[in-house]
Design a protein around this motif. Structure first.
Motif, PDB file in Angstrom:
ATOM      1  N   LEU A 168       0.820  -1.230  -0.049  1.00 10.70           N
ATOM      2  CA  LEU A 168       0.126  -0.022   0.112  1.00 10.70           C
ATOM      3  C   LEU A 168       0.921   1.429   0.055  1.00 10.70           C
ATOM      4  O   LEU A 168       0.388   2.045  -0.578  1.00 10.70           O
ATOM      5  N   LEU A 169       1.855   1.382   0.719  1.00  8.61           N
ATOM      6  CA  LEU A 169       2.762   2.414   0.559  1.00  8.61           C
ATOM      7  C   LEU A 169       3.325   2.957  -0.531  1.00  8.61           C
ATOM      8  O   LEU A 169       3.162   3.995  -0.961  1.00  8.61           O
ATOM      9  N   PRO A 170       3.868   1.922  -1.468  1.00  5.73           N
ATOM     10  CA  PRO A 170       4.238   2.318  -2.690  1.00  5.73           C
ATOM     11  C   PRO A 170       3.015   3.077  -3.614  1.00  5.73           C
ATOM     12  O   PRO A 170       3.329   3.612  -4.530  1.00  5.73           O
ATOM     13  N   MET A 171       2.011   2.227  -3.303  1.00  5.65           N
ATOM     14  CA  MET A 171       0.940   2.461  -4.080  1.00  5.65           C
ATOM     15  C   MET A 171       0.346   3.938  -4.029  1.00  5.65           C
ATOM     16  O   MET A 171      -0.081   4.795  -4.842  1.00  5.65           O
ATOM     17  N   VAL A 172       0.378   4.224  -2.430  1.00  4.44           N
ATOM     18  CA  VAL A 172      -0.204   5.953  -2.166  1.00  4.44           C
ATOM     19  C   VAL A 172       0.951   6.794  -2.758  1.00  4.44           C
ATOM     20  O   VAL A 172       0.472   8.174  -2.873  1.00  4.44           O
ATOM     21  N   LEU A 173       1.858   6.435  -2.925  1.00  2.14           N
ATOM     22  CA  LEU A 173       3.128   7.539  -3.155  1.00  2.14           C
ATOM     23  C   LEU A 173       3.226   7.534  -4.815  1.00  2.14           C
ATOM     24  O   LEU A 173       3.955   8.635  -5.383  1.00  2.14           O
ATOM     25  N   VAL A 174       2.887   6.553  -5.635  1.00  3.46           N
ATOM     26  CA  VAL A 174       3.494   6.534  -7.007  1.00  3.46           C
ATOM     27  C   VAL A 174       2.827   7.722  -7.741  1.00  3.46           C
ATOM     28  O   VAL A 174       3.667   8.146  -8.804  1.00  3.46           O
ATOM     29  N   ALA A 175       1.672   8.367  -7.381  1.00  7.44           N
ATOM     30  CA  ALA A 175       1.087   9.524  -8.263  1.00  7.44           C
ATOM     31  C   ALA A 175       2.208  10.417  -8.170  1.00  7.44           C
ATOM     32  O   ALA A 175       2.537  11.558  -9.063  1.00  7.44           O
ATOM     33  N   TYR A 176       2.792  10.766  -6.778  1.00  6.48           N
ATOM     34  CA  TYR A 176       3.480  11.952  -6.478  1.00  6.48           C
ATOM     35  C   TYR A 176       4.950  11.476  -7.307  1.00  6.48           C
ATOM     36  O   TYR A 176       5.422  12.431  -7.879  1.00  6.48           O
ATOM     37  N   GLN A 177       5.343  10.284  -7.029  1.00  7.79           N
ATOM     38  CA  GLN A 177       6.504   9.928  -8.029  1.00  7.79           C
ATOM     39  C   GLN A 177       6.696  10.308  -9.331  1.00  7.79           C
ATOM     40  O   GLN A 177       7.341  10.691  -9.901  1.00  7.79           O
ATOM     41  N   TRP A 178       5.387   9.992  -9.968  1.00  8.52           N
ATOM     42  CA  TRP A 178       5.362  10.290 -11.487  1.00  8.52           C
ATOM     43  C   TRP A 178       5.365  11.675 -11.710  1.00  8.52           C
ATOM     44  O   TRP A 178       6.007  12.131 -12.626  1.00  8.52           O
ATOM     45  N   ARG A 179       4.704  12.688 -10.970  1.00  4.54           N
ATOM     46  CA  ARG A 179       4.800  14.101 -11.041  1.00  4.54           C
ATOM     47  C   ARG A 179       6.271  14.376 -10.985  1.00  4.54           C
ATOM     48  O   ARG A 179       6.465  15.551 -11.309  1.00  4.54           O
ATOM     49  N   ARG A 180       6.893  14.174  -9.978  1.00  4.73           N
ATOM     50  CA  ARG A 180       8.305  14.351  -9.713  1.00  4.73           C
ATOM     51  C   ARG A 180       9.420  13.454 -10.523  1.00  4.73           C
ATOM     52  O   ARG A 180      10.472  13.808  -9.969  1.00  4.73           O
TER      53      ARG A 180
ATOM     54  N   GLU B 190       1.938  21.102 -10.400  1.00  6.71           N
ATOM     55  CA  GLU B 190       3.242  20.595 -10.409  1.00  6.71           C
ATOM     56  C   GLU B 190       3.627  19.001 -10.814  1.00  6.71           C
ATOM     57  O   GLU B 190       4.322  18.488 -10.342  1.00  6.71           O
ATOM     58  N   HIS B 191       2.913  18.971 -11.959  1.00  8.46           N
ATOM     59  CA  HIS B 191       3.245  17.878 -12.952  1.00  8.46           C
ATOM     60  C   HIS B 191       4.265  18.157 -13.737  1.00  8.46           C
ATOM     61  O   HIS B 191       4.209  18.351 -15.012  1.00  8.46           O
ATOM     62  N   TRP B 192       5.667  17.969 -13.403  1.00  9.31           N
ATOM     63  CA  TRP B 192       6.826  18.292 -14.024  1.00  9.31           C
ATOM     64  C   TRP B 192       7.027  17.659 -15.430  1.00  9.31           C
ATOM     65  O   TRP B 192       7.235  18.207 -16.534  1.00  9.31           O
ATOM     66  N   PRO B 193       6.857  16.353 -15.450  1.00  8.94           N
ATOM     67  CA  PRO B 193       6.924  15.606 -16.881  1.00  8.94           C
ATOM     68  C   PRO B 193       6.103  16.217 -17.929  1.00  8.94           C
ATOM     69  O   PRO B 193       6.374  16.522 -19.114  1.00  8.94           O
ATOM     70  N   ASN B 194       4.787  16.341 -17.504  1.00 10.11           N
ATOM     71  CA  ASN B 194       3.747  16.723 -18.518  1.00 10.11           C
ATOM     72  C   ASN B 194       3.981  18.047 -18.963  1.00 10.11           C
ATOM     73  O   ASN B 194       3.566  18.383 -20.022  1.00 10.11           O
TER      74      ASN B 194
END
Length: 923
Positions: A663-675, A868-872
């Protein structure tokens, strides 16, 4: 390089653009040069450069840094993942840094050489006003600080000239400053020293009367000068003439990495002394951090400034149970006979009063080492006068504020360069290069702690390279750390020193320290600490935390609590948190509180970043949740917590806590994609995939979601072939559940698979891939419509529109994208709207409808920027810049591409040279 801030800011680097005057890059350069350690937090930068704007803007700060980096280069203004801007320039290339270094060199020189060095230092001030023209109250305050540093150097120059009997310089400079600063007493002091005996008696009495009429009774130092000029006393303050006690111990080891602190503290004491005021300095820090060494270094540099002697007392505040703390009355009994006339005072209160009386008209330096608390120190402090006291303690002694004006000085570990210098001392200079890597490993393991480094340095003597490597390996073994930090041939050892601090704690504070050591760090927020107090039998965590902070066992930095690595190790393996007996239940409860707190708080942020995702996190159970309130705040919170969350993922893996591992990686992944933290995302999701397959409470839909996120991370790394396998697995898992939840999972999996196949089709021109991609989009579209999911429907339509665009079917692409826009606009999904707008903009651009496309690009980029979605954002701006150039709007294209540079720098620097190459022809 030539950098100047002691006047108008001017930075010139050969072959690059010059920075001059009150521009934002110049202001940033001036701020960094004048900041401690040449580093400043981004929020501080924003406050200085944009004082009129109430809301912090990371983008503005990054733009200023990027502009300055173009002149300095990345080697001098590196990109860092922290919240700080760091300047790394040769000190000899900047006027203010040359000024500071000259002041430090002058400290231990003979008086005549001090005069010469200080004169060169003061010549760096080319203007009466440093940082001239840079607006804002913060810079105005900084100018005052620099001006004060200059005046402190002038006072040192005049004192050196007096001591060296350089009458020419003393006379000219003293008269100059006496005329220009009539409201200060120190210029008058030196003017009398230089000219007083040349004046006729009536003229002398006249100017003394004028001065006392304006400012009142002279302080002790000035009165001595007046008496000397009148011929009533011998010459004041001649170097080497200091009388009275000199109880200071011999200096300890060489002080490394504290030059700025020493310099500023000496300047403070001298400035207050010149103004007729004494100083109380409290140096605090954890055990072995170098408090006594620093205090004796300061005392050595200041000793000649105190003509009536120096007193020293070891207060034994933390000497151990066998050695009680020194009684203040016994210390008074030692001090008072050194300061005649002798007192007959009988009580401790009367003796303290007698000490104050004895010091009122004396110039004495006092060092009180290893104080237990404020009560032990207060009876030993002077009252009025110019005497100075340096106190060291493991406690912060904040209670002293209630009774005295105190300068608090908190010291931390050494920087890497100083730590390396300390470790290299016992190694033959010819052999140091061969030891570079193991020494670097030792420096990292000791985390800058001077006592630990000193112990290791002692153990390095006469050791071969192989032995050094072995020592570095042993120090990395957590359970052996305290053993390694003990010199079997000497008296130094880290563990006993720290143990004395821990023994002084209450039972609750010791338990909380042990719990904090279980927390993976590197930092922990207030709410998480409070939640630790609920593990097992609840404790008052707030009071225990205050006790740990006051004892310098826990550090508060940037509103986060931190443990030094060695304190963490000691607490984890050497503290018994409960009375003798097993601690497993408390440890399990502590781990559960740590992981649950992080899961619930990260999920609160994740809901705002990806509202469409559902996860079986459940309701908070005995943990505090801080609701972010908006996406910008959610990203800010995750920026702060990111390293801690990753540490918690590691803790969950180590403890086999399967629920948190997936669960911890799953709740973090949207942030990691944006960063763009994609490598870290893959690591976490890889563990999540294995855990979710084992976790009994996970449904097939849960498992499909993990595979979908894993594939989405590969997709963002352009690893499209790898992404296909997890997506096929996600489709199969979802297909077995015909409920609404299962069909939604199948739609999302098919949509992601379609996007991936489309990428492969573009790369290979494989018509079958395009056909499969379109078919999957259509199936997903049908499922989204059945489920009345407009966000998913718009995403599927956007994907179909992209395929039409690939094929050159522009009318069909335009129609589908317009439909997608109509579907998504009524929803709250701004990210989905930006996706559609971007595709729609590209369609209009290919159709030759540039005036229609440009505002669509701008709107899509603006949404991603707010999110703050840097890649997009970078992706949209890259295409937008092409369209602006084609429209002849070159300046706007440059600004857009500069923003791309900033974003790519944030994401690790890949593609930055390419963006800069595009910018140059457009300027």
């Amino acid at each position: 390089m030539d950098g100047r801030v002691l006047g108008v800011v001017n930075l010139e680097v050969p072959g690059r653009k010059r920075i001059f005057g009150p521009t934002k890059p110049a202001a940033l350069f001036g701020l960094l040069v004048t900041s401690t350690d040449l580093r400043c937090s981004r929020k501080e930068v924003f406050g200085f450069l944009w004082p009129e704007r109430p809301d912090y803007s990371r983008q503005l700060v990054e733009r200023a840094m990027s502009d300055l980096r173009k002149v300095l280069g990345e080697e001098h203004l590196p990109q860092t993942g922290s919240g700080f801007c760091v300047l790394r320039v040769p000190r000899e290339s900047v006027d203010y840094l040359r000024f500071l270094d000259a002041l430090e060199r002058a400290e231990r020189l003979p008086w005549p050489e001090q005069v010469e060095v200080l004169s060169r230092a003061l010549a760096e001030f080319s203007d009466e006003e440093p940082l001239r023209g840079i607006p804002g109250k913060a810079f105005a305050a900084l100018r005052l600080k620099l001006g004060a540093a200059r005046l402190a150097a002038v006072r040192r120059q005049l004192e050196a000239a007096w001591q060296a009997q350089d009458w020419k310089l003393l006379g000219g400079e003293a008269e100059r400053w006496y005329r220009s600063l009539p409201d200060e007493d120190w210029p008058f002091h030196y003017y009398l020293l230089a000219r007083g005996r040349e004046l006729p008696p009536m003229e002398l009495e006249k100017i003394v009367k004028q001065w006392t009429g304006r400012f009142g009774t002279p302080g002790t130092a000035l009165q001595r000068v007046i008496d000397w000029v009148r011929g009533e006393v011998p010459s004041p303050s001649i170097a080497g003439s200091a009388q009275g006690p000199n109880q200071l111990p011999a200096p300890g080891r060489r002080v490394l990495g504290r030059s700025d602190l020493i310099r500023s503290t000496v300047e403070l004491v001298l400035a207050r002394q010149a103004a007729g005021r004494g100083t109380v300095i409290v140096i605090s820090g954890m055990a072995g951090i170098g408090k006594t060494t620093l205090a004796l270094e300061l005392a050595g540099r200041l000793r000649d400034r105190f003509s009536d002697g120096a007193l020293y007392a070891e207060l034994r505040g933390f000497a151990g149970e066998a050695t009680p703390p020194a009684d203040p009355e016994h210390v008074l009994d030692r001090f008072l006979p050194e300061l005649p006339p002798y007192t007959r005072a009988a009580t401790a209160e009367d003796k303290a009063a007698a000490l104050r009386s004895a010091l009122a008209h004396r110039s004495v330096l006092m060092v009180l080492d290893d104080a237990r608390d404020a009560r032990q120190v207060v009876p030993l402090l002077p009252g009025v006068g110019i005497s100075t006291v340096i106190v060291t303690s493991r406690s912060k002694l904040r209670d002293l504020r209630a009774k005295h004006e105190v300068q608090f000085c908190q010291i931390e570990g050494l920087d890497e360069e100083s730590a390396m210098a300390l470790l290299q001392e016992p190694i033959d200079p010819r052999n140091r290069a061969a030891h570079t890597q193991p020494l670097a490993d030792l420096v990292k393991s000791c985390a800058g702690h001077p006592l630990a480094l000193t112990v290791i340095a002692g153990r390095l003597e006469e050791r071969s390279l192989g032995a050094v490597v072995e020592l570095a390996r042993q120090l990395k073994e957590e359970r052996r750390t305290m053993e390694v930090l003990c010199d079997p041939q000497g008296d130094l050892s880290f563990e006993p020193a720290l143990n004395l601090s821990v023994r002084a704690l209450s039972e609750e504070a010791r338990r909380l320290l042990w719990q904090l050591a279980i927390h993976p760090g590197p930092s922990i927020g207030w709410g998480a600490v409070m939640d630790l107090g609920l593990a097992g039998e609840s404790i008052r965590a707030d009071r225990a935390l205050e006790e740990l902070a006051a004892a310098n066992l826990v550090e508060l930095r940037d509103d986060r609590y931190r443990l030094h690595d060695l304190v963490r190790n000691f607490a984890r393996y050497r503290i018994q948190p409960l009375p003798p007996g097993p601690c497993r239940e408390l440890e399990e409860a502590t781990v559960r509180q740590v992981l649950e707190h992080q899961l619930q708080n990260v999920r609160a942020c994740d809901r705002l970043l990806d509202a469409g995702r559902t996860l079986p996190v459940g309701e908070p159970d005995e943990v505090t949740v801080a609701e972010p309130g908006g996406q910008d705040r959610a990203m800010e919170l995750l920026d702060t917590e990111y390293d801690t969350v990753r540490g918690c993922i590691g803790l969950a893996i180590a403890r086999g806590a399967e629920r948190y591992v997936w669960l911890l990686p799953m709740v973090l992944v949207a942030y990691q994609w944006r960063r763009h933290h994609l490598t870290a995302a893959l690591e976490g999701l890889g563990a999540a995939r294995e855990a979710v397959e084992r976790f009994e409470g996970a449904t097939p839909v849960d498992r499909a979601m993990v595979y979908r996120m894993l594939a989405g991370t590969h997709w963002r790394r352009a690893e499209y072939e790898i992404a296909v396998g997890p997506l096929n697995r996600a489709v199969r898992l979802s297909s077995g559940d015909d409920s609404a939840v299962g069909r939604l999972s199948r739609a999302r999996s098919l949509h992601a698979l379609a996007l991936t196949l489309r990428k492969l089709a573009v790369a290979t021109d494989d018509q079958e891939c395009w056909a499969r991609a379109e078919a999957h989009h259509l199936t997903a579209l049908g499922l989204y419509r059945e489920l009345a999911d407009p966000v998913g429907e718009a995403a599927a339509l956007g994907g179909i529109g992209t395929i039409h665009l690939d094929r050159g079917e522009l009318d069909e692409a335009l129609a589908v994208c317009r439909e997608a826009r109509l579907v998504v606009e009524p929803t709250s999904d701004q990210g989905g709207l930006a996706d559609v707008l971007y595709t729609l903009a590209k369609v209009h651009l290919v159709r030759g409808e540039r005036p229609v496309a440009l505002p669509l690009f701008e709107e899509a980029g603006g949404i991603y920027r707010r999110q703050e979605h840097w890649p997009n954002e970078a992706k949209v701006l890259w295409t937008y810049a092409d369209a602006l150039v084609a429209a002849g709007r070159r300046e706007e294209a440059v600004a857009v591409l500069e923003r791309v540079v900033v974003l790519r720098e944030h994401m690790g620097g890949e593609g930055v040279p390419e963006a800069r190459r595009r910018i140059e022809p457009l300027r």
